[in-house]
Design an enzyme around this catalytic site. Structure first.
Site, short mmCIF file in Angstrom:
data_model
loop_
_atom_site.label_atom_id
_atom_site.label_comp_id
_atom_site.label_asym_id
_atom_site.label_seq_id
_atom_site.Cartn_x
_atom_site.Cartn_y
_atom_site.Cartn_z
N ASN A 30 1.20 12.09 -5.21
CA ASN A 30 1.58 11.82 -3.81
C ASN A 30 3.09 11.65 -3.67
OD1 ASN A 30 -0.95 11.99 -2.71
ND2 ASN A 30 -1.30 9.79 -2.56
N PHE A 68 0.85 -1.20 0.00
CA PHE A 68 0.00 0.00 0.00
C PHE A 68 0.88 1.25 0.00
CE2 PHE A 68 -2.74 -3.27 1.71
CZ PHE A 68 -3.97 -2.98 1.13
N GLU A 69 0.43 2.28 -0.72
CA GLU A 69 1.27 3.46 -0.90
C GLU A 69 1.66 4.15 0.40
OE1 GLU A 69 -1.99 5.71 -3.13
OE2 GLU A 69 -1.12 7.26 -1.89
N ALA A 70 0.81 4.09 1.40
CA ALA A 70 1.09 4.80 2.65
C ALA A 70 2.14 4.09 3.49
CB ALA A 70 -0.19 4.97 3.46
N GLY A 71 2.49 2.83 3.13
CA GLY A 71 3.58 2.17 3.83
C GLY A 71 3.33 0.73 4.26
#
Lengths: 256, 328
Positions: free
Chosen positions: B134, A51-54
């Site tokens: 982002n 996932f992009e957030a980590g």
């Protein structure tokens, strides 16, 4: 007797079959996440979900609501951040980007930014988020979206996220990493790929019960449609059992 | 270095690293007690017109109390770093606080849908927008954190996202490859919510860090809200977990449930009903105005807001959701 299923279930099952075991996939929330979770429980137990957030390789107890919520790293391998995830994509370690729907054109370019004038838009959408990053740097991009004439257009009004841009060689000319780009588009009517030479979208299989003309009528550009087109295999009993029982028991996605 | 192409929109912040060094040269390095109140922190560090960034991920580990206080103090003309922003952006739009935004993700609340009011604000054309992704915004913060004027990446290339940005495409002096050059951004102020902090501002975060490591190092001023205070000895027992050291931090406030109605990993899940209520009332500007009066403007503290939203019983419910206590 063949099991009954909803079109969203057909889409998720069809999409999940393209994710090979032992590969890495960067996903958004909703249907792409459901497809990746289903793949893990069916044909690809060693699929690594990112996932992009980590979040790295979580054991998800339920569908996440956000790509940054705690489910995206629940009993995971690592809880990192945006920089780590995106640079992993840029190094060439991420096989699939798996994105949700929006306006899409014949080269697989996506608009998720505006309809109308940029400075005074008719509709403002969120923008790229991480979609442009994933579709630029992962090897293969899969997209799930609803198939309508207003969404499948000749040319997107705003090119947020790169497909094949203006055609063969355009990604490389722009500076994007070679041998990357859109791979499959999974809709509620069909699975589409891209012609090797022209990089224009073409129909690969049509879902059971859907007519060729339906696909053509729901597409706003000249779609390549070979004479012989396979029928997408319908969801199997075990796919449906796992999707309904384990992946999305609250019907957050399949209930849509 | 050859510039191949340029984005057409405004660069909202000066990417000069020596001006940033000039600021940091004078910033205090003293390990002093930085406890204050949310009200004072906003008064002191978030003036009208400043450029603000919010930590976390939209409705996950966000400093909600600071956002509400910005509205109560009627801040105007703020610049905003719209990086993975969802409920945070929605709140600032509700208060009409923003006049320019570096946008990579705005207006939406992911799977929950689009914010009708944030859409109205953005579709009016009154907010100046420069487009990014982002990762591009993370790279801009990373460059600032590194003390250099730009970073590079292989995203945005060939798209309208690039054209509507303030980035440039450059050629690598070693390989001739094209990269997008992304100017460093040193926000005037960042507000970040963490799990644990001591009174000096040393912070531990559990779970994903999103872009907060970079953000805390890039921002000129940092306001920390924390779920709980811990003693300095607790920080020193586990220095590996310190992600934000005290010398980056200007203010620290203990705000239990401070990310509500957002999610706080290992603590409490998001309140989806309350977030849905926001989206519902936003359809009608008058309803929204009443809602804002009830939940923000006529509220004196974050504790009072939590009470209005269901208080202790609700918090307990969200803790149980996060902890999956009803799972076998």
């Amino acid at each position: 007797m063949a099991p009954e299923y909803r079109m969203m279930e057909m889409m998720i099952c069809a999409a999940s079959r393209y994710l090979e075991d032992g590969r890495t996939v960067a996903v958004g929330t909703g249907a792409p996440c459901a497809a990746a979770m289903l793949a893990q429980k069916m044909n690809a137990p060693n699929l690594v979900i990112l996932f992009e957030a980590g979040g790295v390789a979580p054991t998800m107890p339920q569908m996440p609501i956000s790509v940054g919520d705690s489910r995206t790293f629940f009993r995971g391998i690592m809880a990192a951040g945006m920089s780590e995830m995106m640079s992993t994509c840029c190094r060439g370690l991420v096989d699939y980007a798996f994105l949700g729907g929006a306006e899409i054109d014949k080269y697989g370019n996506i608009n998720s930014t505006v309809v109308g004038d940029f400075y005074k838009p008719k509709v403002r959408f969120p923008g790229s988020g991480g979609a442009n990053d994933f579709a630029s740097m992962c090897w293969r991009t899969l997209i799930m979206t609803v198939h309508t004439k207003s969404r499948f257009v000749e040319k997107v009004g705003f090119l947020t996220t790169p497909g094949y841009l203006t055609g063969p060689g355009a990604r490389e000319a722009a500076g994007l990493p070679p041998n990357t780009g859109p791979y499959k588009i999974i809709t509620d009517l069909a699975v589409l790929g891209f012609d090797e030479e022209t990089k224009v979208m073409q129909v690969e299989s049509i879902h059971p019960g859907v007519e060729r003309d339906q696909v053509r009528d729901a597409t706003g550009f000249d779609l390549i449609m070979p004479d012989f087109i396979q029928t997408t295999p319908p969801p199997s009993d075990s796919e449906l059992r796992i999707l309904r029982g384990e992946v999305d028991p609250l019907r957050l996605v399949i209930g849509r | 270095m050859k510039i191949v192409e340029e984005g057409c929109n405004a660069l909202l912040m000066d990417p000069d690293p020596d001006k940033a060094r000039g600021f940091f040269e004078k910033k205090s390095r003293a390990m002093t007690d930085k406890r204050t109140t949310v009200k004072e922190a906003v008064e002191k560090f978030i003036p009208d017109g400043c450029y603000l960034a919010i930590g976390g991920f939209g409705a996950n580990r966000i400093p909600t109390s600071v956002l509400h206080e910005i509205l109560r103090q009627r801040r105007k003309n703020l610049g905003f770093l719209g990086h993975t922003s969802t409920h945070d952006f929605q709140i600032l739009c509700a208060g009409d606080c923003i006049d320019r935004v570096d946008a990579s993700y705005i207006v939406g609340l992911e799977a929950r849908g689009l914010s009708p009011n944030a859409r109205r604000v953005m579709e009016s054309g009154k907010v100046k927008v420069t487009e990014w992704t982002n990762y591009a915004l993370t790279v801009r913060l990373r460059a600032a954190a590194e003390g250099v004027s730009f970073g590079i990446a292989r995203c945005m290339l060939g798209t309208d996202t690039f054209k509507m940005s303030a980035a440039k495409v450059i050629e690598c002096p070693f390989t001739g490859k094209k990269y997008v050059a992304l100017p460093a951004v040193w926000p005037d102020v960042a507000a970040i919510h963490v799990h644990e902090a001591d009174i000096y501002g040393n912070c531990h975060i559990r779970g994903i860090s999103v872009a907060d490591l970079e953000l805390a190092r890039a921002a000129k001023h940092v306001i920390i809200t924390t779920e709980r205070f811990v003693g300095n000895h607790a920080i020193r027992l586990n220095p590996t977990r310190t992600v934000i050291p005290f010398y980056l931090v200007d203010a620290v406030i203990e705000v239990p449930y401070g990310s509500y109605p957002g999610n706080m990993a290992y603590e409490y899940f998001s309140d989806e009903d309350h977030l849905k209520q926001w989206l519902t009332v936003e359809k009608d500007p008058e309803e929204l105005a009443k809602f804002l009066d009830t939940y923000i403007y006529n509220v004196s503290s974050f504790e009072e807001y939590l009470e209005l939203c269901g208080g202790f019983a609700k918090m307990k419910e969200l803790r149980n959701l996060e902890g999956l206590v009803d799972r076998l």
